[in-house]
Write an enzyme that holds these catalytic residues in place. Structure first.
Site, PDB file in Angstrom:
ATOM      1  N   HIS A  56      54.629  61.707  10.491  1.00 43.60           N
ATOM      2  CA  HIS A  56      54.224  61.592  11.883  1.00 43.60           C
ATOM      3  C   HIS A  56      54.863  60.348  12.466  1.00 43.60           C
ATOM      4  O   HIS A  56      54.818  59.284  11.868  1.00 43.60           O
ATOM      5  CB  HIS A  56      52.702  61.475  11.989  1.00 43.60           C
ATOM      6  CG  HIS A  56      51.999  62.744  11.680  1.00 43.60           C
ATOM      7  ND1 HIS A  56      52.010  63.833  12.519  1.00 43.60           N
ATOM      8  CD2 HIS A  56      51.260  63.114  10.597  1.00 43.60           C
ATOM      9  CE1 HIS A  56      51.305  64.821  11.975  1.00 43.60           C
ATOM     10  NE2 HIS A  56      50.848  64.407  10.807  1.00 43.60           N
ATOM     11  N   CYS A  70      58.028  63.597  15.233  1.00 43.98           N
ATOM     12  CA  CYS A  70      57.993  63.599  16.690  1.00 43.98           C
ATOM     13  C   CYS A  70      58.788  62.396  17.186  1.00 43.98           C
ATOM     14  O   CYS A  70      58.716  61.324  16.584  1.00 43.98           O
ATOM     15  CB  CYS A  70      56.553  63.445  17.192  1.00 43.98           C
ATOM     16  SG  CYS A  70      55.446  64.695  16.525  1.00 43.98           S
TER      17      CYS A  70
END
Lengths: 435, 372
Positions: B144, B186
């Site tokens: 992440h 991301c």
């Protein structure tokens, strides 16, 4: 009196020389009670080394000595031990001569007051005789030279010795009555460590007394003399500061010396009261508390001046004690200076109430300082609170000493004028209390 | 019968030897997330591990860091497996997976230590990146992330600045020849924005402001199995074999926006060679350049002079020889400068004049005749 003095000097020099050669010298030199950031010898050496490398010694927060000290040690750094021993000897000799003169003054004044019948009839036992006053100067020199605090301060080569000698010369000059020299030495002392500024008031009072100028606020001669003395003092201070500018061609030394003394940025533990507070404090409040703490040193001058205007030398003693208790980076050298004066007030012995407790407190705290330092820093089983507790106790002992002598002095003065056996209005025995 | 044509072909082949300048390959594959619902990150990393191993990089040259154990997770309905395709087509775990940094050992500090080589002496060999200046390193990271950072273990972060500095340390210590950095998180492009060391090529699964999305959930296992970008990269890599000549430009085309939803990005400005000339196997495989021939090939300066073909841009450092890094001769023969400080004459004069004035003021002028 010269021979015993020489003997004392020799003994002191021997003790110091012996300690310099022993292994204790290193141990003592790094003790925080003896060497503070303001007067540690390591920092002087560091500053001079920086100067040899072409860098201003005031860059960085290591060196906080005045330029005159740089000048002094630039040539004398190899003979540093000799310099400090000679300084101590000079201080002791200056104090000796000063107290000799002061005794004469005291005796003269006493005779004058007796002839004027100002004393009560039954105070014969309180009056000081030349016999008992004969050995006081020697005792003063002895107290200063052989005081373990002074010896440690000298062995650690802390420049507190230089501060002390300048103050001692100032006291000598004042008691001899020379306003000019007194102003010069006071300016030097203030230049060196800022707090002797408060000694301006007792010196002025003494000189006024010596010139027989009465201290009345309306008297023109009073103001004239005050202005003269003040201008001498300020001019010499300005001259010395400007001269210091020319040593390094910069004003760097002003924030490094005076800014450092006043704003207390370095919080190394010492025997004073500042470090612990400021270590705990939030940044927001530090300015306020710095101001409060610094005002505390200067604050007692005016009330004491009002109370002790007849006794300026005692005022000077009390002021010296207050400086060494409340200054921002005290060391035991400062304590030694005012403790040297204690024999002068030995006639107050019968009125001292706490002498046993406070001498016990002072001695025990002096021994506990290194113990708790070891426990805190090396053993890790104590913390700064322990060390600060001893600092607090030590300072309480000192304050108790000062206030005890103050009380005893005032009590004696009261007895002298009102007689030894005080009675209240209804005839019962009364007791003097310091309120 | 062979003649000059064959000689010409051999020359070309010999030339090919010097195309890339690397002699060994390493891979550092990092999965930074733990917990069962981040199954896909572990699957991502293991897929790349599988491809890299299949193409020839041995376990001794792979540093695999997995932040959590999915195969033996109590919630795994198929224990000892990690699947990357739905319907359980491809098990990327298998018998021969060697995880070097597992579970809580995957920290920012350990990762940076692996990269820079500043490892305590007690670290076993399998946990070290023992690359040299002829190593091509593949660094793959997944987890992440956000704009400028990548989250490790849900408790700490590594920033793009730290990463760039770590790569610079590697360059200064000559720990890589060329580096390929792939990140699937991301806003992954933010992680390669700050690189400033030469010979780094970077790929990311999404631009700043975009999220990398996951591919398919598997209803039997209950979680998403892979991220889209890595899924398509894996598909692409399945077609590569050790001898394929596919180049990096093809890798840049993997996963267009229609398939990936996010826009993959890449960065080649720090890379010296043209990506067209960079083979996939230069990074993903450990291709040993071995050709057997009975002909002699004369290597003239031209063949080895491929370096001159490349534009001489200013690099962060030019190819340094170690001996010239410091002006040693200068340092050894430097004499210590003796600068003695003396107080200025004006000061001494002023001070002593003042002292003499004070002296005479106190003791009176009449003493002067004793002095002179």
């Amino acid at each position: 009196m010269a021979a015993p003095l020489v003997l004392v000097v020799l003994a002191a020099v021997t003790v110091r020389a012996a300690l310099y050669r022993s292994s204790l010298a290193v141990f003592i030199a790094e003790r925080v009670e003896v060497a503070s950031p303001l007067n540690a010898w390591k920092r002087v050496v560091e500053g001079l080394a920086l100067l040899d490398l072409g860098v201003s010694p005031y860059s960085g927060a290591i060196f906080h000595e005045t330029p005159l000290v740089i000048y002094l040690f630039h040539f004398l750094i190899e003979y540093a031990e000799l310099v400090f021993m000679i300084t101590d000897v000079l201080t002791a000799v200056a104090l000796y001569l000063a107290i000799q003169d002061f005794n004469k003054v005291v005796f003269k004044k006493q005779k004058f007051l007796i002839e004027l019948d100002k004393y009560a009839p039954d105070v014969a036992e309180l009056i000081q005789t030349p016999m008992e006053m004969h050995y006081i100067p020697l005792k003063v020199a002895l107290f200063y030279l052989l005081n373990p605090y002074t010896v440690m301060s000298c062995v650690a080569k802390s420049t507190c010795a230089i501060n002390n000698s300048v103050i001692a010369f100032f006291i000598l000059a004042t008691i001899k009555g020379s306003a000019f020299l007194s102003a010069v030495f006071l300016a030097l002392a203030t230049y060196q460590s800022l707090y002797p500024l408060t000694l301006f008031a007792p010196a002025l009072l003494y000189l006024l007394q010596r010139q027989f100028i009465p201290i009345k606020l309306k008297s023109k001669s009073f103001w004239l003399y005050t202005m003269q003395y003040a201008s001498l003092y300020l001019c010499s201070l300005v001259v010395i500061i400007c001269l210091s500018f020319f040593l390094l061609n910069s004003w760097d030394f002003i924030p490094s010396v005076y800014g450092f003394i006043l704003s207390v940025p370095d919080l190394t533990p010492n025997i004073g009261l500042f470090w612990y507070f400021f270590a705990e404090m939030f940044e927001h409040f530090s300015l306020f508390f710095v101001c409060v703490f610094q005002i505390n040193v200067f604050f007692y001058t005016i009330p004491l001046a009002i109370k002790l205007k007849e006794h300026p030398v005692f005022f000077m003693f009390v002021q010296l004690a207050i400086i060494s208790i409340f200054k921002s980076y005290p060391t035991v050298g400062d304590v030694a200076l005012y403790m040297a004066f204690l024999p002068v007030w030995s006639h107050l012995y019968r009125f001292l109430r706490n002498i046993f407790i406070l001498s016990c407190v002072l001695i025990f705290c002096s021994f506990l300082f290194p113990v708790l330092w070891h426990l805190w820093i090396y053993a890790g089983s104590a913390n700064s609170n322990f060390y600060y507790a001893i600092t607090l106790t030590f300072n309480i002992g000192q304050i108790l000493l000062v206030s005890d002598y103050f009380y005893a002095f005032l009590r004696r003065e009261y007895y002298l004028t009102h007689g030894l056996h005080l009675t209240r209005q209804d005839g019962t025995e009364a007791m003097l209390v310091l309120k | 019968c062979c003649g000059p044509a064959l000689a010409g072909g051999l020359q070309d082949q010999a030339e090919q030897f010097f195309r890339s300048g690397h002699t060994n390959n390493w891979a550092v594959l990092v999965c930074t997330s733990r917990f069962w619902f981040n199954y896909r990150h572990v699957a991502n990393t293991l897929s790349v591990y599988r491809s890299v191993k299949r193409l020839g990089i041995p376990d001794s040259h792979i540093v695999l860091m997995l932040a959590d154990d999915m195969a033996c997770n109590p919630r795994n309905p198929k224990p000892a497996t990690v699947f990357s395709h739905k319907n359980m087509e491809l098990n990327v775990y298998g018998d021969d997976v060697e995880v070097d940094y597992r579970s809580y050992e995957v920290t920012v500090e350990n990762f940076l230590r692996v990269l820079t080589g500043r490892i305590p002496p007690s670290t076993p060999r399998s946990k070290r990146l023992l690359s040299d200046d002829r190593s091509n390193i593949l660094i793959y990271m997944t987890g992440h992330g956000g704009n400028g950072f990548l989250k490790f273990q849900d408790s700490e972060e590594i920033t793009n600045v730290e990463l760039a500095d770590a790569f610079e340390q590697m360059w200064q210590k000559r720990r890589y020849n060329e580096l390929l950095f792939i990140i699937d998180t991301c806003q992954g492009a933010s992680m390669y924005e700050r690189f400033y060391s030469p010979n780094i090529m970077a790929l990311a699964s999404s631009q700043v402001g975009e999220d990398s999305l996951s591919h398919q959930p598997d209803l039997a296992i209950g979680v998403h199995l892979m991220d889209r970008y890595t899924f398509y990269v894996l598909e692409f890599l399945e077609e590569i074999h050790p001898a394929s000549q596919t180049n990096m430009n093809d890798l840049f085309q993997v996963c267009p926006k229609s398939l990936c939803v996010s826009t993959p990005g890449h960065r080649t400005d720090l890379f010296q060679r043209d990506p067209q000339n960079v083979l996939i196997t230069d990074f993903f495989g450990s291709v040993r350049k071995v050709e057997i021939t009975t002909e002699t090939v004369s290597l003239d300066r031209d063949v080895a002079g491929f370096e001159s073909k490349f534009p001489e841009e200013e690099l962060a450092t030019e190819p340094l020889k170690y001996a010239e890094q410091l002006p040693v001769a200068q340092i050894i023969h430097q004499k210590p400068k003796q600068k003695d400080w003396h107080p200025p004459g004006g000061f001494i004069l002023g001070l002593w004049a003042l002292i003499i004035m004070v002296f005479f003021k106190t003791y009176g002028i009449k003493h002067m005749k004793h002095v002179f």
